[in-house]
Design an enzyme around this catalytic site. Sequence first.
Site, PDB file in Angstrom:
ATOM      1  N   CYS A 323       0.827  -1.211   0.000  1.00 30.56           N
ATOM      2  CA  CYS A 323       0.000   0.000   0.000  1.00 30.56           C
ATOM      3  C   CYS A 323       0.856   1.254   0.000  1.00 30.56           C
ATOM      4  O   CYS A 323       0.434   2.286   0.513  1.00 30.56           O
ATOM      5  CB  CYS A 323      -0.912  -0.011   1.214  1.00 30.56           C
ATOM      6  N   ASP A 324       2.073   1.183  -0.513  1.00 31.52           N
ATOM      7  CA  ASP A 324       2.943   2.350  -0.536  1.00 31.52           C
ATOM      8  C   ASP A 324       3.158   2.815  -1.974  1.00 31.52           C
ATOM      9  O   ASP A 324       3.420   1.996  -2.870  1.00 31.52           O
ATOM     10  CB  ASP A 324       4.301   1.980   0.093  1.00 31.52           C
TER      11      ASP A 324
END
Length: 393
Positions: A323-324
């Site tokens: 999720c980066d």
Amino acid sequence: MRSFILNENEMNELAKRQPTPFLVLSVDKVAENYAFLRKHLPRAGIYYAIKANPHPRALERLAALGSHFDVASAGEMEMLHAAGVDGSRMIYANPVHDARGFAAASRFGVKRFTFDDESEIPKLAAAAPGADVLVRVQVHNSKALVDLNTKFGAPLGSALPLLRKAEQAGLHAKGICFHVGSQSLSTAAYEEALLLVHHLFLEAEASGMHLTDLDIGGGFPIPSAEGLHVDLAAMLEAINRQLERLFPQTAVWTEPGRFLCGTAMNLVTSVIGTKQRGTFPWYILDEGIYGVFSGILFDHWTYPLHCFGNGAKTPSVFAGPSCDGIDVLYRDFPAPKLPIGANVLVSDIGAYTTVSATRFNGFEPAAVLVWEDQADLVAKRRKLREADEASSA
Ligand code: PLP
């Protein structure tokens, strides 16, 4: 020197046996790389720098071939001990040693250390009295991908005073080591370093200190990286000639990491999501920058990506599963349209990759298969090669 690269059928066959993402390590390729170094640089004994890839099967194979090993910590000594390697075949080549490292060195019988600062001498003298020590000197090389001479290496002028102080503290001053930086494209960097260190050996002899050992570090490149075609045999042979000329009586060692394992591993990862952003198709893979692709950040590396499938190729973006937003792996990569579930292959991903992978976001580390354990596929590949050779003969 060809890299180990699975073909599309092999990749898909393996993906039926093992869920993606997974790595495939060829221990025969590691052995071939070892033999190449021995052949073209016969003056130097090998300490494999296990930091690059400490897979137990690679360690066992290299140990069986007679390799020695460069270790940086207690953890690395423990891995080698588990692979049946005795401490007498290890050099503790992290110039700063910690208490756990000293304890492991004492437990496993590691008696060879490098250092690059006076502050290490009393530590070494207390924890490893009488040990063999090599001072690491700073050398310059603008043609290395990874700089190892800002953080490491004593200035040349302080090498002999440091060795003398080590002797006064009861250590055994054996010699000098250096590392020209990793993925070095320059033969001249080694040749110049050897000239400088040769002067130090002469100076030491003139002052009554007989140095017996030289360690020229690692740095040998993956020869075909980024479209380059480095003539590695010529590079190693030039270094070997310089060693013959300047150090005929000296015990010479090298500490290769990347070269031995970099070309011996593939990653198979698959598309788990797609999106369109402007004109670019985006493919989300099940392996990313917090996993095996960590080398993009830590090792400044770009790994060859192989996409299979027909159809027009369009510039595409490949990203990892986390999720980066930093987790983007390839941009503008010409790829055919890939459906969810398509497997893609990444080669030359054997060095400085698994070792720096994390579990960020809870993703499991990619499993490692050993290619030579897949007897049916290995036999099929051999048959194909024999048929090829017969038809071209
Ligand atoms: N020796 C030492 C002391 C190192 O720090 C390294 C890499 O960081 C190596 C050897 C291995 O270098 P390479 O992978 O460039 O061969």
